[in-house]
Design a protein around this motif. Sequence first.
Motif, mmCIF file in Angstrom:
data_model
loop_
_atom_site.group_PDB
_atom_site.id
_atom_site.type_symbol
_atom_site.label_atom_id
_atom_site.label_comp_id
_atom_site.label_asym_id
_atom_site.label_seq_id
_atom_site.Cartn_x
_atom_site.Cartn_y
_atom_site.Cartn_z
ATOM 1 N N ARG A 39 49.291 35.021 34.537
ATOM 2 C CA ARG A 39 49.909 33.746 34.927
ATOM 3 C C ARG A 39 49.020 32.937 35.873
ATOM 4 O O ARG A 39 49.421 31.872 36.336
ATOM 5 C CB ARG A 39 51.269 33.992 35.574
ATOM 6 C CG ARG A 39 52.258 34.680 34.642
ATOM 7 C CD ARG A 39 53.660 34.700 35.221
ATOM 8 N NE ARG A 39 54.568 35.423 34.354
ATOM 9 C CZ ARG A 39 55.159 34.912 33.271
ATOM 10 N NH1 ARG A 39 54.916 33.651 32.944
ATOM 11 N NH2 ARG A 39 55.968 35.637 32.528
ATOM 12 N N ASP A 40 47.832 33.429 36.174
ATOM 13 C CA ASP A 40 46.924 32.763 37.108
ATOM 14 C C ASP A 40 47.605 32.463 38.436
ATOM 15 O O ASP A 40 47.492 31.360 38.981
ATOM 16 C CB ASP A 40 46.360 31.476 36.493
ATOM 17 C CG ASP A 40 45.153 31.736 35.608
ATOM 18 O OD1 ASP A 40 44.295 32.534 36.018
ATOM 19 O OD2 ASP A 40 45.078 31.162 34.507
ATOM 20 N N SER A 41 48.320 33.442 38.956
ATOM 21 C CA SER A 41 49.084 33.227 40.185
ATOM 22 C C SER A 41 48.598 34.138 41.303
ATOM 23 O O SER A 41 48.085 35.239 41.059
ATOM 24 C CB SER A 41 50.574 33.494 39.942
ATOM 25 O OG SER A 41 50.824 34.870 39.709
ATOM 26 N N LEU A 99 58.896 35.830 25.716
ATOM 27 C CA LEU A 99 58.359 37.111 25.249
ATOM 28 C C LEU A 99 57.011 37.455 25.864
ATOM 29 O O LEU A 99 56.526 38.577 25.705
ATOM 30 C CB LEU A 99 58.223 37.087 23.728
ATOM 31 C CG LEU A 99 59.523 37.057 22.923
ATOM 32 C CD1 LEU A 99 59.229 36.757 21.465
ATOM 33 C CD2 LEU A 99 60.267 38.381 23.062
ATOM 34 N N GLY A 100 56.398 36.514 26.552
ATOM 35 C CA GLY A 100 55.079 36.764 27.115
ATOM 36 C C GLY A 100 53.959 36.610 26.114
ATOM 37 O O GLY A 100 52.831 37.056 26.366
ATOM 38 N N GLU A 101 54.220 35.980 24.969
ATOM 39 C CA GLU A 101 53.142 35.696 24.017
ATOM 40 C C GLU A 101 52.175 34.673 24.616
ATOM 41 O O GLU A 101 50.988 34.653 24.272
ATOM 42 C CB GLU A 101 53.725 35.179 22.702
ATOM 43 C CG GLU A 101 54.595 36.190 21.971
ATOM 44 C CD GLU A 101 55.212 35.613 20.708
ATOM 45 O OE1 GLU A 101 54.624 34.663 20.140
ATOM 46 O OE2 GLU A 101 56.271 36.098 20.290
ATOM 47 N N LEU A 102 52.687 33.832 25.478
ATOM 48 C CA LEU A 102 51.900 32.854 26.210
ATOM 49 C C LEU A 102 52.352 32.888 27.670
ATOM 50 O O LEU A 102 53.502 33.261 27.964
ATOM 51 C CB LEU A 102 52.093 31.449 25.620
ATOM 52 C CG LEU A 102 51.560 31.232 24.195
ATOM 53 C CD1 LEU A 102 52.032 29.896 23.652
ATOM 54 C CD2 LEU A 102 50.037 31.311 24.169
ATOM 55 N N PRO A 103 51.508 32.483 28.609
ATOM 56 C CA PRO A 103 51.835 32.644 30.029
ATOM 57 C C PRO A 103 52.642 31.500 30.633
ATOM 58 O O PRO A 103 52.907 31.516 31.841
ATOM 59 C CB PRO A 103 50.446 32.700 30.682
ATOM 60 C CG PRO A 103 49.605 31.817 29.835
ATOM 61 C CD PRO A 103 50.106 32.026 28.420
ATOM 62 N N ASP A 155 37.924 26.461 44.191
ATOM 63 C CA ASP A 155 37.476 26.532 42.805
ATOM 64 C C ASP A 155 38.511 27.248 41.937
ATOM 65 O O ASP A 155 39.556 27.676 42.416
ATOM 66 C CB ASP A 155 36.128 27.249 42.718
ATOM 67 C CG ASP A 155 36.173 28.641 43.363
ATOM 68 O OD1 ASP A 155 37.135 29.385 43.091
ATOM 69 O OD2 ASP A 155 35.260 28.968 44.146
ATOM 70 N N TYR A 156 38.202 27.370 40.666
ATOM 71 C CA TYR A 156 39.097 28.058 39.733
ATOM 72 C C TYR A 156 38.297 28.820 38.690
ATOM 73 O O TYR A 156 37.159 28.469 38.369
ATOM 74 C CB TYR A 156 40.048 27.085 39.024
ATOM 75 C CG TYR A 156 39.353 26.112 38.094
ATOM 76 C CD1 TYR A 156 39.049 26.455 36.774
ATOM 77 C CD2 TYR A 156 39.006 24.840 38.532
ATOM 78 C CE1 TYR A 156 38.415 25.565 35.928
ATOM 79 C CE2 TYR A 156 38.367 23.934 37.696
ATOM 80 C CZ TYR A 156 38.082 24.313 36.391
ATOM 81 O OH TYR A 156 37.439 23.421 35.552
ATOM 82 N N ALA A 157 38.904 29.881 38.178
ATOM 83 C CA ALA A 157 38.425 30.628 37.014
ATOM 84 C C ALA A 157 39.642 31.349 36.452
ATOM 85 O O ALA A 157 40.336 32.068 37.173
ATOM 86 C CB ALA A 157 37.336 31.624 37.398
ATOM 87 N N ARG A 158 39.948 31.120 35.194
ATOM 88 C CA ARG A 158 41.170 31.683 34.651
ATOM 89 C C ARG A 158 41.121 33.205 34.652
ATOM 90 O O ARG A 158 40.071 33.822 34.455
ATOM 91 C CB ARG A 158 41.445 31.167 33.240
ATOM 92 C CG ARG A 158 40.419 31.563 32.198
ATOM 93 C CD ARG A 158 40.814 31.003 30.846
ATOM 94 N NE ARG A 158 39.789 31.238 29.829
ATOM 95 C CZ ARG A 158 39.869 30.782 28.579
ATOM 96 N NH1 ARG A 158 40.915 30.064 28.211
ATOM 97 N NH2 ARG A 158 38.911 31.023 27.714
ATOM 98 N N GLY A 159 42.304 33.805 34.831
ATOM 99 C CA GLY A 159 42.370 35.254 34.903
ATOM 100 C C GLY A 159 42.444 35.938 33.557
ATOM 101 O O GLY A 159 42.084 37.102 33.436
ATOM 102 N N ALA A 160 42.932 35.246 32.530
ATOM 103 C CA ALA A 160 43.065 35.833 31.191
ATOM 104 C C ALA A 160 42.734 34.781 30.152
ATOM 105 O O ALA A 160 42.868 33.572 30.395
ATOM 106 C CB ALA A 160 44.488 36.366 30.986
ATOM 107 N N ALA A 161 42.333 35.239 28.978
ATOM 108 C CA ALA A 161 41.920 34.321 27.915
ATOM 109 C C ALA A 161 43.065 33.447 27.422
ATOM 110 O O ALA A 161 42.834 32.387 26.837
ATOM 111 C CB ALA A 161 41.334 35.113 26.750
ATOM 112 N N SER A 162 44.304 33.852 27.655
ATOM 113 C CA SER A 162 45.460 33.071 27.222
ATOM 114 C C SER A 162 45.726 31.885 28.135
ATOM 115 O O SER A 162 46.515 30.992 27.790
ATOM 116 C CB SER A 162 46.705 33.964 27.173
ATOM 117 O OG SER A 162 46.931 34.556 28.446
#
Length: 460
Positions: A335-337, A354-358, A416-423
Motif C-alpha cells: 500500500r506504499d504506507s 480482495l487485494g488484487e490491487l492496492p 522522495d519516493y520509490a514504490r514498494g511493490a510493482a502493483s
Amino acid sequence: MDDMASPDPQVEQGETTESRVPHRLFALKDGDTFVVADANGDILGVADGLFHNDTRVLSYFRLLLGNKLPSLLSAAIAQDNVFFTSNGTNRPLAPTGAAATPRGVIHIERKRFLWGGRFYERIRCTNYGRDAAIAPLAFEFGADFHDMFEVRGTHRDHRGQIHEPLPSGRSVVFSYDGLDGVRRRNAIVFSETPDRLTANRAEFLLSIQAEDTVELYLEIGEGAEVNAPDRKRFRAAAARARYTMRAKRRHGALIKTSGRLFNEWVEKSRSDLSLLVTDLPTGPYPYAGIPWFSTAFGRDAIITAWQVLWINASLARGVLAFLASTQATETSAFRDSQPGKILHETRKGEMTTLGELPFGRYYGGVDTTPLFVALAGAYAERTGDMALIDTLWPQLEAAVEWIERYGDTDGDGLIDYARGAASGLANQGWKDSQDSVFHADGRFAIGPIALLEVQGYAFA
C-alpha cells in the motif's frame, strides 16, 4: 458470462444506423453513484455505464423506436448538474395496424437524474401529427458488474458468478456473486408492464393520439423492483435531488460582479464543484473526477479545498477530517504506507477488497502528507478554528514525523519516493503516469525520485 449480460450492440440485420462512437459523453453523480452515457442517453459498455461503489451495475442501456435509434436533436446537462435531457425524433415507422408514421412526427424526450443511489428516467413521447400513431418503443439492457479497474482495462484471471437476469412482470433483476463474498444486485423496473419482456429487452407498443403525449417512467437500482415508478415518485425524487444540489451550492460566500458572463461562469463553476462534492460522515469531500476518479483522493481534494478556502472553508474542514481519519498507522510495501502518511486514494470495488490491487486504501502520494499539514495551517489562518486544529493535532504531528523520518529514503535531505511493490504507482507526484518522469535521453527514472514542488510543500 459477459455475452449473457450484454446484448448484441447491433440492431436487427438489415437496419442501418449512424456511427455509435460517441463524440461526447454526459455524466451525472449522486454520492458514490454516477452514470456516463452518450447524447442519446444510451450506454454502450465501453467507458460508460451506471456505477455504484466502483462497480458497473449497468453496462448496456439503449432506447429504440421502431427498432431504430431516434434521430438526435439535442442533449444537455442542466445548469445545476442535476438533470440530463436528450431530445430526439422518430425515423420513418412502418405500419403497425395503422398507417405508416413519417419521419419527425413523434418527439421523444428522455429526462434523467440520480438520487439516493438510484437512477430515475422519464420518457415523454409527443405526437405532433394529425393522426394517431403507434410507437414501438424498446429498451435493451445488460449488467456486467465489472470492477472499475476492469472497465479501465485491467485483466482478471478469475471473476465471480454472474447470474441469468430474472424478468418478471415489469422488472428485470441482475445479480452477481463476487469473489469477495458480496452479492451485488441491480434491477430495472418500468411504470407500465411491457408488451414483451425478456432478460435483456423490454418492448412497448405506445398508442399516441394526435397532438397528445404519453409518458413512461423507469427506475434502476438495488431493490428498485419493490416500488413501481410513476409520475409522483419521479417528481418527488427530482425535487429532493434539486434541493440537495441547491443546498451544496449555497455553502460559502456568493460572488457577484458587474459582469454578467463572469457571474454565469462563477455559478457554473460552483455547480460543477458541487457535483463532485460528496457528503461523507466526516463532512463534505470533493471527489477527483468522473468517471475514473469518482472517489476520495488526497492531493486533489487538498488543492481544491485550498483554492476555495477564501470563500468556502467548510470544504477544507471536511477534507482535513477525512484524511486525518484515514491516516496510515502501519508500514506496507503493497500500500506504499508508513505511519503518519496521508491517503492518496481509496476504492470500494471487488478487486481492491480482495487485494488484487492496492487502491482500497493506497498511500502512494509523496506530496499529500506535507500538503495536509499546509492546508491545516491555511485553514487555521483563514478561520481561526483552533478547536479543529486541536482535534487534529496528533495526526498533524504524525504527518510531520513522516516527513522527517520516512519522507527522505536516501538521507540526502530531499523528500522522495520509490514504490514498494510493482502493483503500486511508479510515479507518485501530481504527474503519476508511468512515463511522466524521465531522463534527458528518454529513459524512465527509477526511484527514489525527488520532485521539486514536493520540497516546496515540505518547506511550507
